[in-house]
Design an enzyme around this catalytic site. Structure first.
Site: not given
Ligand code: IPM
Ligand code: MG
Length: 365
Positions: A135, A190, A222, A246, A250
Protein backbone atom coordinates in the site's frame (compact mmCIF):
# COMPACT_ATOMS: atom_id res chain seq x y z
CA UNK A 1 -12.00 14.88 25.52
CA UNK A 2 -12.22 16.07 21.98
CA UNK A 3 -13.65 13.89 19.24
CA UNK A 4 -13.08 14.76 15.59
CA UNK A 5 -16.15 13.81 13.56
CA UNK A 6 -15.44 13.14 9.89
CA UNK A 7 -18.67 11.98 8.21
CA UNK A 8 -17.30 11.83 4.64
CA UNK A 9 -19.31 10.78 1.59
CA UNK A 10 -22.27 8.69 0.53
CA UNK A 11 -24.12 7.28 3.54
CA UNK A 12 -21.37 8.68 5.84
CA UNK A 13 -23.29 11.77 7.03
CA UNK A 14 -26.51 9.80 7.71
CA UNK A 15 -24.91 7.06 9.76
CA UNK A 16 -22.66 9.51 11.58
CA UNK A 17 -25.65 11.59 12.66
CA UNK A 18 -27.05 8.53 14.44
CA UNK A 19 -23.74 7.72 16.17
CA UNK A 20 -23.43 11.32 17.41
CA UNK A 21 -27.00 11.15 18.72
CA UNK A 22 -26.10 8.07 20.73
CA UNK A 23 -22.88 9.63 22.11
CA UNK A 24 -24.84 12.66 23.22
CA UNK A 25 -27.15 10.75 25.57
CA UNK A 26 -24.39 9.06 27.56
CA UNK A 27 -23.73 11.97 29.98
CA UNK A 28 -20.07 12.09 29.02
CA UNK A 29 -17.92 15.17 29.07
CA UNK A 30 -16.62 15.62 25.55
CA UNK A 31 -16.66 18.10 22.74
CA UNK A 32 -16.95 17.30 19.06
CA UNK A 33 -15.75 19.13 16.02
CA UNK A 34 -16.84 18.15 12.54
CA UNK A 35 -14.82 18.49 9.34
CA UNK A 36 -15.11 17.54 5.70
CA UNK A 37 -13.19 14.58 4.33
CA UNK A 38 -13.08 12.58 1.10
CA UNK A 39 -15.13 13.62 -1.90
CA UNK A 40 -17.03 16.17 0.19
CA UNK A 41 -13.75 17.88 1.08
CA UNK A 42 -12.57 17.70 -2.50
CA UNK A 43 -15.74 19.46 -3.68
CA UNK A 44 -15.38 22.22 -1.09
CA UNK A 45 -11.61 22.67 -0.88
CA UNK A 46 -10.09 20.83 -3.84
CA UNK A 47 -8.43 18.14 -1.69
CA UNK A 48 -9.80 14.97 -0.01
CA UNK A 49 -7.76 15.58 3.15
CA UNK A 50 -7.49 19.35 3.65
CA UNK A 51 -4.88 20.54 6.11
CA UNK A 52 -7.56 21.79 8.53
CA UNK A 53 -9.11 18.30 8.63
CA UNK A 54 -5.75 16.63 9.19
CA UNK A 55 -4.87 19.12 11.95
CA UNK A 56 -8.20 18.54 13.66
CA UNK A 57 -7.64 14.77 13.53
CA UNK A 58 -4.16 15.21 14.99
CA UNK A 59 -5.33 17.49 17.78
CA UNK A 60 -8.33 15.36 18.80
CA UNK A 61 -8.22 12.50 21.34
CA UNK A 62 -10.02 10.27 18.86
CA UNK A 63 -11.45 10.38 15.37
CA UNK A 64 -14.84 9.02 14.39
CA UNK A 65 -14.91 8.47 10.65
CA UNK A 66 -17.87 7.66 8.39
CA UNK A 67 -16.92 6.53 4.90
CA UNK A 68 -15.42 8.03 1.76
CA UNK A 69 -15.67 7.46 -1.96
CA UNK A 70 -17.94 7.66 -4.93
CA UNK A 71 -17.60 6.26 -8.44
CA UNK A 72 -17.83 9.77 -9.81
CA UNK A 73 -14.29 10.45 -8.56
CA UNK A 74 -12.75 7.42 -10.29
CA UNK A 75 -11.34 9.53 -13.08
CA UNK A 76 -9.56 12.01 -10.82
CA UNK A 77 -5.81 11.72 -10.52
CA UNK A 78 -4.97 9.32 -7.68
CA UNK A 79 -3.76 11.92 -5.18
CA UNK A 80 -7.15 13.67 -5.29
CA UNK A 81 -9.40 10.63 -4.94
CA UNK A 82 -11.45 10.27 -1.74
CA UNK A 83 -9.59 7.08 -0.68
CA UNK A 84 -6.44 9.16 -0.29
CA UNK A 85 -8.06 10.80 2.73
CA UNK A 86 -8.22 7.59 4.74
CA UNK A 87 -4.80 6.46 3.55
CA UNK A 88 -3.38 9.89 4.46
CA UNK A 89 -4.97 9.83 7.92
CA UNK A 90 -3.53 6.36 8.57
CA UNK A 91 -0.10 7.48 7.47
CA UNK A 92 0.05 10.91 9.14
CA UNK A 93 -1.48 9.71 12.39
CA UNK A 94 0.70 6.58 12.48
CA UNK A 95 -2.33 4.28 12.76
CA UNK A 96 -0.50 1.04 12.15
CA UNK A 97 -2.74 -1.38 14.04
CA UNK A 98 -6.15 -2.06 12.56
CA UNK A 99 -8.63 -4.10 14.60
CA UNK A 100 -11.44 -5.63 12.58
CA UNK A 101 -13.66 -7.85 14.68
CA UNK A 102 -16.00 -10.20 12.85
CA UNK A 103 -18.78 -11.09 15.23
CA UNK A 104 -21.89 -13.00 14.30
CA UNK A 105 -24.70 -11.64 16.43
CA UNK A 106 -26.96 -14.38 17.70
CA UNK A 107 -29.98 -12.57 16.29
CA UNK A 108 -28.42 -12.47 12.81
CA UNK A 109 -27.08 -15.99 12.39
CA UNK A 110 -29.50 -16.59 9.56
CA UNK A 111 -28.37 -13.52 7.63
CA UNK A 112 -25.02 -15.21 6.86
CA UNK A 113 -24.49 -16.83 3.48
CA UNK A 114 -22.92 -19.78 5.33
CA UNK A 115 -24.81 -22.50 7.15
CA UNK A 116 -25.95 -21.28 10.57
CA UNK A 117 -23.94 -23.92 12.44
CA UNK A 118 -20.73 -22.69 10.82
CA UNK A 119 -21.20 -19.10 11.99
CA UNK A 120 -23.30 -19.28 15.16
CA UNK A 121 -21.26 -17.63 17.89
CA UNK A 122 -18.48 -16.59 15.50
CA UNK A 123 -16.17 -14.04 17.14
CA UNK A 124 -12.84 -13.52 15.43
CA UNK A 125 -10.49 -10.57 15.39
CA UNK A 126 -8.49 -9.64 12.33
CA UNK A 127 -5.50 -7.48 13.12
CA UNK A 128 -4.28 -5.86 9.95
CA UNK A 129 -1.01 -3.95 9.69
CA UNK A 130 -2.14 -0.64 8.24
CA UNK A 131 0.73 1.65 7.29
CA UNK A 132 3.16 -0.58 5.40
CA UNK A 133 3.26 -3.28 2.73
CA UNK A 134 2.49 -2.74 -0.94
CA UNK A 135 0.00 0.00 0.00
CA UNK A 136 2.75 2.44 0.94
CA UNK A 137 5.96 0.82 -0.36
CA UNK A 138 8.17 2.94 -2.58
CA UNK A 139 9.12 3.00 -5.36
CA UNK A 140 5.93 2.75 -7.34
CA UNK A 141 4.81 4.16 -10.62
CA UNK A 142 4.74 3.71 -14.38
CA UNK A 143 7.69 3.41 -16.71
CA UNK A 144 8.98 1.67 -19.81
CA UNK A 145 10.17 -1.82 -18.94
CA UNK A 146 13.86 -2.49 -19.36
CA UNK A 147 13.52 -6.23 -18.66
CA UNK A 148 10.80 -8.74 -17.83
CA UNK A 149 8.59 -10.49 -20.36
CA UNK A 150 8.16 -7.43 -22.58
CA UNK A 151 11.18 -5.10 -22.53
CA UNK A 152 10.28 -1.75 -24.07
CA UNK A 153 6.61 -2.05 -23.15
CA UNK A 154 4.80 0.31 -20.79
CA UNK A 155 4.51 -1.14 -17.27
CA UNK A 156 3.35 -0.27 -13.77
CA UNK A 157 4.88 -1.41 -10.50
CA UNK A 158 4.42 -1.25 -6.71
CA UNK A 159 6.75 -2.33 -3.95
CA UNK A 160 5.90 -4.84 -1.25
CA UNK A 161 8.14 -4.29 1.78
CA UNK A 162 8.17 -4.64 5.55
CA UNK A 163 10.88 -3.65 7.99
CA UNK A 164 11.61 -5.62 11.15
CA UNK A 165 10.22 -2.95 13.56
CA UNK A 166 7.00 -2.72 11.56
CA UNK A 167 6.46 -6.47 11.88
CA UNK A 168 7.56 -6.61 15.51
CA UNK A 169 5.14 -3.94 16.68
CA UNK A 170 2.08 -5.44 14.98
CA UNK A 171 3.06 -8.89 16.25
CA UNK A 172 3.15 -7.52 19.81
CA UNK A 173 -0.29 -5.97 19.30
CA UNK A 174 -1.65 -9.33 18.13
CA UNK A 175 -0.15 -11.41 20.95
CA UNK A 176 -1.35 -8.91 23.55
CA UNK A 177 -4.84 -8.91 22.07
CA UNK A 178 -4.84 -12.72 22.09
CA UNK A 179 -4.00 -12.73 25.80
CA UNK A 180 -7.34 -11.02 26.42
CA UNK A 181 -9.16 -13.61 24.30
CA UNK A 182 -8.55 -17.31 23.75
CA UNK A 183 -4.74 -17.00 23.46
CA UNK A 184 -4.44 -18.13 19.87
CA UNK A 185 -2.90 -16.22 16.96
CA UNK A 186 -2.83 -17.22 13.31
CA UNK A 187 -0.27 -15.27 11.30
CA UNK A 188 -1.21 -15.15 7.63
CA UNK A 189 1.55 -14.85 5.04
CA UNK A 190 2.69 -15.98 1.60
CA UNK A 191 6.09 -17.19 2.73
CA UNK A 192 6.12 -19.91 0.08
CA UNK A 193 6.48 -17.28 -2.65
CA UNK A 194 7.30 -13.83 -1.25
CA UNK A 195 10.53 -12.73 0.43
CA UNK A 196 8.63 -10.05 2.35
CA UNK A 197 6.36 -12.65 3.91
CA UNK A 198 9.10 -15.16 4.68
CA UNK A 199 10.61 -12.32 6.70
CA UNK A 200 7.19 -11.57 8.22
CA UNK A 201 6.87 -15.19 9.32
CA UNK A 202 10.41 -15.27 10.78
CA UNK A 203 9.92 -12.05 12.76
CA UNK A 204 6.47 -13.03 14.08
CA UNK A 205 7.99 -16.34 15.22
CA UNK A 206 10.79 -14.50 17.03
CA UNK A 207 8.38 -12.15 18.81
CA UNK A 208 6.28 -15.14 19.79
CA UNK A 209 9.11 -16.33 22.06
CA UNK A 210 8.05 -13.54 24.45
CA UNK A 211 4.49 -14.92 24.61
CA UNK A 212 4.85 -18.60 25.52
CA UNK A 213 1.29 -18.62 26.88
CA UNK A 214 -0.13 -17.79 23.44
CA UNK A 215 -0.44 -20.41 20.71
CA UNK A 216 0.85 -19.35 17.27
CA UNK A 217 0.26 -20.96 13.91
CA UNK A 218 1.08 -19.80 10.41
CA UNK A 219 -1.11 -20.05 7.35
CA UNK A 220 -0.67 -19.10 3.71
CA UNK A 221 -3.13 -16.45 2.64
CA UNK A 222 -4.85 -18.57 -0.02
CA UNK A 223 -5.46 -21.32 2.49
CA UNK A 224 -6.63 -18.75 5.06
CA UNK A 225 -9.20 -17.46 2.56
CA UNK A 226 -10.43 -21.03 2.13
CA UNK A 227 -10.45 -21.91 5.85
CA UNK A 228 -12.42 -18.73 6.61
CA UNK A 229 -15.38 -20.04 4.65
CA UNK A 230 -14.83 -23.69 5.57
CA UNK A 231 -14.43 -23.44 9.34
CA UNK A 232 -14.32 -19.80 10.45
CA UNK A 233 -14.70 -20.63 14.13
CA UNK A 234 -11.29 -22.34 14.10
CA UNK A 235 -9.73 -18.84 14.08
CA UNK A 236 -9.44 -16.46 16.98
CA UNK A 237 -6.91 -13.65 16.36
CA UNK A 238 -5.59 -13.36 12.81
CA UNK A 239 -2.60 -11.09 12.20
CA UNK A 240 -1.51 -10.18 8.71
CA UNK A 241 -0.13 -7.50 6.41
CA UNK A 242 -1.95 -4.56 4.92
CA UNK A 243 -2.96 -6.09 1.59
CA UNK A 244 -3.93 -9.56 2.80
CA UNK A 245 -5.73 -7.96 5.75
CA UNK A 246 -7.76 -5.77 3.42
CA UNK A 247 -9.03 -8.80 1.55
CA UNK A 248 -9.49 -11.24 4.44
CA UNK A 249 -11.28 -8.67 6.62
CA UNK A 250 -13.96 -8.15 3.96
CA UNK A 251 -14.36 -11.90 3.66
CA UNK A 252 -14.61 -12.35 7.43
CA UNK A 253 -17.05 -9.46 7.73
CA UNK A 254 -19.40 -10.99 5.22
CA UNK A 255 -19.48 -14.30 7.11
CA UNK A 256 -21.32 -12.53 9.88
CA UNK A 257 -24.33 -11.73 7.74
CA UNK A 258 -23.82 -8.04 7.40
CA UNK A 259 -20.88 -5.82 6.95
CA UNK A 260 -23.32 -3.12 8.09
CA UNK A 261 -22.83 -4.33 11.67
CA UNK A 262 -19.07 -4.25 12.00
CA UNK A 263 -16.95 -1.53 13.57
CA UNK A 264 -13.20 -1.13 13.32
CA UNK A 265 -10.40 0.65 15.11
CA UNK A 266 -7.09 1.90 13.77
CA UNK A 267 -4.64 2.67 16.54
CA UNK A 268 -1.28 4.33 16.92
CA UNK A 269 1.36 3.31 19.44
CA UNK A 270 -0.33 5.29 22.23
CA UNK A 271 -3.80 3.87 21.53
CA UNK A 272 -5.03 7.06 19.98
CA UNK A 273 -7.28 5.97 17.21
CA UNK A 274 -9.54 6.41 14.28
CA UNK A 275 -12.81 4.49 14.41
CA UNK A 276 -14.87 3.65 11.38
CA UNK A 277 -17.44 1.17 10.15
CA UNK A 278 -15.95 -1.69 8.13
CA UNK A 279 -18.26 -0.96 5.23
CA UNK A 280 -17.88 1.72 2.57
CA UNK A 281 -19.82 4.79 1.50
CA UNK A 282 -22.53 2.91 -0.45
CA UNK A 283 -23.33 5.78 -2.87
CA UNK A 284 -26.17 3.72 -4.35
CA UNK A 285 -28.26 4.11 -1.19
CA UNK A 286 -26.93 7.48 0.00
CA UNK A 287 -29.58 9.98 1.09
CA UNK A 288 -32.36 7.39 1.12
CA UNK A 289 -32.40 6.92 4.89
CA UNK A 290 -32.06 3.13 4.64
CA UNK A 291 -28.40 2.57 5.59
CA UNK A 292 -27.55 0.59 8.70
CA UNK A 293 -26.04 2.94 11.30
CA UNK A 294 -25.05 0.16 13.72
CA UNK A 295 -21.46 -0.30 12.53
CA UNK A 296 -20.81 3.40 13.11
CA UNK A 297 -22.60 3.34 16.46
CA UNK A 298 -20.51 0.31 17.47
CA UNK A 299 -17.39 2.13 16.24
CA UNK A 300 -18.25 4.91 18.68
CA UNK A 301 -18.42 2.26 21.41
CA UNK A 302 -15.00 0.93 20.41
CA UNK A 303 -13.68 4.49 20.54
CA UNK A 304 -14.96 4.95 24.09
CA UNK A 305 -13.33 1.68 25.12
CA UNK A 306 -9.93 1.90 23.39
CA UNK A 307 -9.09 5.60 23.24
CA UNK A 308 -11.28 7.47 25.71
CA UNK A 309 -11.18 5.10 28.67
CA UNK A 310 -14.97 4.92 29.09
CA UNK A 311 -15.62 1.17 29.16
CA UNK A 312 -18.98 1.51 30.89
CA UNK A 313 -20.31 3.88 28.28
CA UNK A 314 -19.07 1.46 25.61
CA UNK A 315 -20.93 -1.38 27.35
CA UNK A 316 -24.07 0.70 27.40
CA UNK A 317 -23.97 1.22 23.64
CA UNK A 318 -23.21 -2.41 22.90
CA UNK A 319 -26.03 -3.63 25.15
CA UNK A 320 -28.39 -1.14 23.54
CA UNK A 321 -27.53 -2.47 20.08
CA UNK A 322 -28.19 -6.04 21.20
CA UNK A 323 -31.46 -4.91 22.75
CA UNK A 324 -32.76 -3.34 19.56
CA UNK A 325 -31.78 -6.43 17.58
CA UNK A 326 -33.56 -8.65 20.10
CA UNK A 327 -36.59 -6.40 19.81
CA UNK A 328 -36.69 -7.29 16.13
CA UNK A 329 -35.63 -4.04 14.50
CA UNK A 330 -33.67 -4.45 11.27
CA UNK A 331 -32.41 -2.19 8.54
CA UNK A 332 -32.79 -3.58 5.02
CA UNK A 333 -29.34 -5.20 4.90
CA UNK A 334 -30.09 -7.47 7.88
CA UNK A 335 -33.82 -7.82 7.48
CA UNK A 336 -35.40 -11.28 7.41
CA UNK A 337 -38.95 -12.65 7.57
CA UNK A 338 -40.60 -11.92 10.91
CA UNK A 339 -38.53 -8.86 11.80
CA UNK A 340 -39.45 -5.22 11.42
CA UNK A 341 -37.76 -3.18 8.71
CA UNK A 342 -36.70 0.28 9.86
CA UNK A 343 -34.72 3.15 8.37
CA UNK A 344 -31.46 4.70 9.50
CA UNK A 345 -33.03 7.26 11.79
CA UNK A 346 -35.48 4.89 13.43
CA UNK A 347 -32.65 2.47 14.17
CA UNK A 348 -30.59 5.29 15.69
CA UNK A 349 -33.56 6.47 17.78
CA UNK A 350 -34.08 2.94 19.07
CA UNK A 351 -30.43 2.66 20.15
CA UNK A 352 -30.69 6.07 21.81
CA UNK A 353 -33.79 4.95 23.71
CA UNK A 354 -32.20 1.69 24.78
CA UNK A 355 -28.99 3.49 25.82
CA UNK A 356 -30.94 5.80 28.08
CA UNK A 357 -33.22 3.27 29.71
CA UNK A 358 -30.86 0.34 29.54
CA UNK A 359 -33.98 -1.68 28.84
CA UNK A 360 -35.13 -3.65 25.86
CA UNK A 361 -37.74 -1.81 23.89
CA UNK A 362 -40.42 -4.03 22.49
CA UNK A 363 -41.94 -3.63 19.13
CA UNK A 364 -44.52 -5.44 17.08
CA UNK A 365 -43.26 -7.29 14.05
C1 IPM B 1 -10.48 -0.54 3.78
C2 IPM B 1 -10.69 0.06 2.42
C3 IPM B 1 -9.49 0.95 2.09
C4 IPM B 1 -8.27 0.05 2.05
C5 IPM B 1 -9.62 1.77 0.81
C6 IPM B 1 -10.86 2.63 0.82
C7 IPM B 1 -8.41 2.61 0.56
O1 IPM B 1 -10.89 -0.94 1.48
O2 IPM B 1 -10.38 0.24 4.76
O3 IPM B 1 -10.40 -1.76 3.88
O4 IPM B 1 -7.99 -0.57 1.01
O5 IPM B 1 -7.60 -0.04 3.07
MG1 MG C 1 -11.02 -2.89 2.31
Amino acid sequence: MKIAILPGDGIGPEIMAEAVKVLNVLDLDFETETALVGGAAYEAHGHPLPEATLNLAKAADAVLFGAVGDWKYDKLERSLRPEQAILGLRKHLGLFANFRPAICYEQLTHASSLKPELVAGLDILIIRELTGDIYFGQPRGRRVAVDGHFPGAEEAFDTMRYSRPEIERIAHVAFQAARKRSKKVTSVDKANVLETFQFWKDVVTEVHAQYPDVELDHMYVDNAAMQLVKAPKAFDVVVTGNMFGDILSDEAAMLTGSIGMLPSASLDKANKGLYEPSHGSAPDIAGKGVANPLATILSAAMMLRFSLNQPQAADRIESAVKAVLSAGLRTGDIWSEGTRKVGTREMGDAVVAASITGKTITTKT
